[in-house]
Design an enzyme around this catalytic site. Structure first.
Site, mmCIF file in Angstrom:
data_model
loop_
_atom_site.group_PDB
_atom_site.id
_atom_site.type_symbol
_atom_site.label_atom_id
_atom_site.label_comp_id
_atom_site.label_asym_id
_atom_site.label_seq_id
_atom_site.Cartn_x
_atom_site.Cartn_y
_atom_site.Cartn_z
ATOM 1 N N ARG A 128 0.802 -1.229 0.000
ATOM 2 C CA ARG A 128 0.000 0.000 0.000
ATOM 3 C C ARG A 128 0.829 1.271 0.000
ATOM 4 O O ARG A 128 0.546 2.196 -0.768
ATOM 5 C CB ARG A 128 -0.949 0.017 1.210
ATOM 6 N N THR A 129 1.827 1.336 0.836
ATOM 7 C CA THR A 129 2.575 2.590 0.938
ATOM 8 C C THR A 129 3.299 2.856 -0.377
ATOM 9 O O THR A 129 3.251 3.959 -0.922
ATOM 10 C CB THR A 129 3.566 2.543 2.120
ATOM 11 N N LYS A 139 27.216 -4.221 -3.326
ATOM 12 C CA LYS A 139 28.683 -4.209 -3.507
ATOM 13 C C LYS A 139 29.380 -3.526 -2.332
ATOM 14 O O LYS A 139 30.565 -3.209 -2.413
ATOM 15 C CB LYS A 139 29.036 -3.441 -4.792
ATOM 16 N N ARG A 154 11.638 3.716 2.763
ATOM 17 C CA ARG A 154 11.199 2.780 3.811
ATOM 18 C C ARG A 154 12.384 1.925 4.213
ATOM 19 O O ARG A 154 13.077 1.366 3.358
ATOM 20 C CB ARG A 154 10.055 1.901 3.330
ATOM 21 N N HIS A 200 5.876 6.096 11.283
ATOM 22 C CA HIS A 200 5.295 5.946 9.950
ATOM 23 C C HIS A 200 4.372 7.160 9.748
ATOM 24 O O HIS A 200 3.149 7.039 9.734
ATOM 25 C CB HIS A 200 4.533 4.624 9.871
#
Ligand code: NCD
Length: 361
Positions: A88-89, A117, A138, A171
């Protein structure tokens, strides 16, 4: 070039500030520049973003209105950097950018970026800032988004960072969509002021609850009830913030009694990805915190049932058809409020709300 307070601080000086001071450091004259913490948003901003989201929602209903919206930001580019699972986000941010005509790129798996890397997070994010005009991020690391905001603010391309979920901590954009859903749900009942909001589930590790509990302190007379087994109760830090703000709240295990009082029930899933020992959460019996069809008889007739999703068993799917279940609408609200946040960030808010554009809706 923005001149944020954070630009003048060393990392150590910034890191030693308290949360409210940090929040102020990331704002540009009262408006969030980097969006990192719920603590950056006051009542006026919440009202403004809610109105803007509604204006965008109405415009998007017609071809002419959508055309006006897509003229807003075709000259800006967004980077969606999601190092943790998301449906959803991620999708609502992508859709929000599309609504505003903004091209989007993504990194959703660090094993296909140069981080694999051995590149540092700092270099990764500075690389994104070389090509894009803002970064939605996120991460599973608490505090990483604020560290990156500090890094960028002290670089030659200080593009804004939006925290789309940082570890177990915050959030903020989920909390914005939750507030927008509450604003809309209580539109005809004098708004959010004076309402009883009940949180259920894993409140210890649920970042959505931690951010929303704070945003609700911007409303008068809101009472908060935290319903969870003791092991999963809301953190001491949030309780201290609520006490500081003079908010009435209580912690309880009594689901049914709390339900009778609630104007909104905010269900959450068990966040077992954070278990320190595998299977730890499974040993906690959470069945009595599940919303069953029988609970619909106890719930006030004008209350709403919310959930940030994903859900597991905590809401029976038979509940979905009840008009008080607003979680699907809540999900869609995420797209509107995120479009509002981005439009506001790039100063298109006045244009969207102007008479000439509004007439196209
Ligand atoms: C939440 C999250 O990622 O914190 N989901 C979301 O953003 N809608 C809640 C969760 O994962 O339980």
């Amino acid at each position: 070039m923005v001149d944020l307070p954070v630009t003048k601080l060393s990392w150590t000086a910034f890191d030693n500030l308290n949360l409210m001071e940090k929040a102020a450091c990331m704002c540009d004259g009262g408006r969030e520049y980097h969006v990192l913490y719920a603590q950056q948003f006051g009542r006026e901003r919440l009202d403004h973003l809610g109105r803007l989201a509604t204006a965008i929602r109405r415009l998007a209903k017609t071809k002419e209105g959508m055309h006006e919206l897509q003229k807003m930001l075709p000259h800006k580019r967004a980077m969606l950097y999601f190092a943790q699972p998301s449906s959803r986000t991620f999708l609502s941010f992508a859709a929000a950018c599309q609504i505003l005509g903004m091209p989007v790129a993504e990194v959703r798996d660090t094993s296909v970026s140069s981080e694999f890397k051995g590149e540092s997070k700092e270099d990764t994010v500075r690389t994104f800032s070389s090509y894009f005009d803002f970064i939605v991020m996120r991460t599973q690391i608490d505090g990483l988004a604020e560290r990156m905001a500090w890094v960028l603010s002290n670089s030659e391309r200080p593009v804004p960072i939006i925290n789309a979920g940082s570890g177990k901590d915050q959030h903020p954009t989920q909390a914005l969509l939750d507030v927008y859903t509450l604003q809309r749900s209580f539109e005809e009942r004098d708004g959010i002021d004076g309402k009883v909001i009940m949180f259920v589930g894993d409140l210890a590790r649920g970042r959505t609850v931690r951010s929303l509990a704070w945003l609700l302190t911007n409303y008068d007379g809101v009472r908060q009830i935290f319903v969870a087994p003791p092991e999963l109760q809301i953190g001491e830090d949030i309780q201290a913030l609520l006490r500081e703000r003079g908010v009435e709240f209580r912690l309880t295990e009594d689901f049914d009694a709390s339900l009778r009082e609630a104007d909104a029930v905010y269900m959450t899933r068990i966040q077992d990805e954070w278990d320190s020992v595998a299977g730890e959460s499974r040993r906690i019996n959470t069945d009595r915190f599940h919303f069953q069809p029988r609970h619909l008889d106890i719930l006030k007739t004008n209350a709403v049932i919310m959930h940030p999703f994903p859900r597991r068993q905590e809401i029976d799917i038979a509940v979905d058809t009840d008009p008080r279940a607003v979680y699907w609408r809540q999900m869609r609200n995420g797209m509107w409020i995120r479009a509002a946040l981005i439009a506001d960030l790039f100063r298109c808010d006045a244009m969207i709300q102007s008479d000439s554009v509004r007439r196209c809706g």
